[in-house]
Write a protein that holds these residues in place. Structure first.
Motif, PDB file in Angstrom:
ATOM      1  N   ASP A 114       0.834  -1.209   0.000  1.00  0.00           N
ATOM      2  CA  ASP A 114       0.000   0.000   0.000  1.00  0.00           C
ATOM      3  C   ASP A 114       0.870   1.260   0.000  1.00  0.00           C
ATOM      4  N   ALA A 115       1.891   1.265   0.850  1.00  0.00           N
ATOM      5  CA  ALA A 115       2.759   2.444   0.972  1.00  0.00           C
ATOM      6  C   ALA A 115       3.506   2.728  -0.326  1.00  0.00           C
ATOM      7  N   ARG A 116       3.738   1.677  -1.115  1.00  0.00           N
ATOM      8  CA  ARG A 116       4.462   1.855  -2.380  1.00  0.00           C
ATOM      9  C   ARG A 116       3.519   2.072  -3.560  1.00  0.00           C
ATOM     10  N   GLY A 117       2.219   2.214  -3.269  1.00  0.00           N
ATOM     11  CA  GLY A 117       1.258   2.482  -4.334  1.00  0.00           C
ATOM     12  C   GLY A 117       0.771   1.254  -5.081  1.00  0.00           C
ATOM     13  N   ASN A 118       0.997   0.075  -4.499  1.00  0.00           N
ATOM     14  CA  ASN A 118       0.536  -1.172  -5.123  1.00  0.00           C
ATOM     15  C   ASN A 118      -0.732  -1.676  -4.421  1.00  0.00           C
ATOM     16  N   ALA A 119      -1.782  -0.834  -4.455  1.00  0.00           N
ATOM     17  CA  ALA A 119      -3.013  -1.154  -3.717  1.00  0.00           C
ATOM     18  C   ALA A 119      -3.685  -2.427  -4.242  1.00  0.00           C
ATOM     19  N   LYS A 120      -3.642  -2.651  -5.550  1.00  0.00           N
ATOM     20  CA  LYS A 120      -4.290  -3.836  -6.115  1.00  0.00           C
ATOM     21  C   LYS A 120      -3.613  -5.113  -5.626  1.00  0.00           C
ATOM     22  N   ALA A 121      -2.283  -5.111  -5.606  1.00  0.00           N
ATOM     23  CA  ALA A 121      -1.542  -6.272  -5.111  1.00  0.00           C
ATOM     24  C   ALA A 121      -1.837  -6.488  -3.632  1.00  0.00           C
ATOM     25  N   ALA A 122      -1.898  -5.407  -2.867  1.00  0.00           N
ATOM     26  CA  ALA A 122      -2.205  -5.514  -1.435  1.00  0.00           C
ATOM     27  C   ALA A 122      -3.590  -6.096  -1.220  1.00  0.00           C
ATOM     28  N   SER A 123      -4.557  -5.672  -2.035  1.00  0.00           N
ATOM     29  CA  SER A 123      -5.925  -6.162  -1.906  1.00  0.00           C
ATOM     30  C   SER A 123      -6.010  -7.656  -2.190  1.00  0.00           C
ATOM     31  N   ILE A 124      -5.324  -8.107  -3.225  1.00  0.00           N
ATOM     32  CA  ILE A 124      -5.342  -9.538  -3.556  1.00  0.00           C
ATOM     33  C   ILE A 124      -4.702 -10.356  -2.431  1.00  0.00           C
ATOM     34  N   LEU A 125      -3.595  -9.863  -1.901  1.00  0.00           N
ATOM     35  CA  LEU A 125      -2.922 -10.583  -0.817  1.00  0.00           C
ATOM     36  C   LEU A 125      -3.812 -10.695   0.419  1.00  0.00           C
TER      37      LEU A 125
END
Length: 261
Positions: A36-47
């Motif tokens: 999330d902090a690095r702007g990868n919200a989609k990856a964070a959501s899937i995880l």
């Protein structure tokens, strides 16, 4: 199984959990925060929202590594497959982030959850029929495959209701225009000529046939109170809906073979 991300030789075996449950949940939360902090919200959501586990794995060279592994229901399995096609680097980012703060993770894989759907009795194809009966049977089959068995209960009820009308009409057995399905089945049992001779052990067979009257009566109640025929809040579960549908289909098969054209 689909490999969403991988490097080096392929996986030959996936083992059990690479970390105790509590440690994995801590690692998952921290990886999500970092993404999330690095702007990868989609990856964070899937995880966070998909049931991923961290497992051990090996390949033909006996290399040992971790595998981000998940068993997914059909809708989520399709979603991650589509995500891989449109955003291939997303799963590499997941693996790299977990490797950065936890065990080296070489692969991200997903398996399709095994279906445990109730098996239907084949849809009847009665010799004596009508357009309304055929349409209701076709609708029921379509709803079982594409929606849910609970959605098909009403159409099976309609098919049986129409079928009993056809059988009684062919023999000139009169009934009230608004006669319910239970009344029609009672008239069939009592007055249809095909039901006069059940052969050997007729007494025991009548016990079975009269028992099916309870099935028809229950179908009526289920259709009105636990199917998609009305805006009911509590619908039948798939297994119970298929029990009702299969019971009616069995009755169809018997009557169709007993009452020949």
């Amino acid at each position: 199984m689909i490999v969403l991300h991988g490097s080096g030789a392929g996986i030959t075996e996936i083992f059990g959990a690479a970390l105790p449950g509590e440690e994995w949940e801590t690692l998952r939360r921290n990886a999500g925060r970092l993404l999330d902090a690095r702007g990868n919200a989609k990856a964070a959501s899937i995880l966070q929202n998909f049931p991923f586990e961290l497992r051990g794995g090996t390949n033909d060279f006996q290399d040992e590594f971790s595998v981000l592994y998940s068993v997914l229901p059909l809708d989520q399995y399709i979603r991650v497959e589509e995500t891989k096609a449109s955003s291939a680097g997303l799963f590499r980012t997941l693996a790299d982030t977990i490797s950065e703060i936890g065990p080296y993770t070489r692969f991200v894989v997903a398996e399709l959850e095994a279906a445990n759907d109730p098996v239907p009795v084949p849809s009847p194809a009665p010799q004596i029929t009508s357009e309304a009966v055929e349409a209701a049977l076709s609708d029921a089959e379509h709803l079982i495959r594409t929606s849910s068995p609970a959605s098909a209960v009403d159409r099976v009820h309609t098919a049986l209701h129409g079928y009993l009308r056809v059988l009684l009409d062919r023999e000139g057995i009169t009934y009230e225009p608004m006669a319910p399905i239970t009344r029609l089945f009672k008239l069939l049992r009592e007055k249809h000529p095909a039901m006069r001779n059940l052969g050997a052990r007729s007494g025991d067979l009548w016990r079975i046939i009269n028992g099916t009257a309870s099935v028809v009566d229950a179908l009526n109640v289920l259709r009105n109170n636990a199917s998609a025929a009305h805006p009911n809040e509590n619908l039948l579960e798939a297994a119970e809906a298929m029990l009702a549908i299969n019971s009616v289909r069995t009755l169809f098969c018997y009557l169709d073979s007993k009452v020949e054209p």
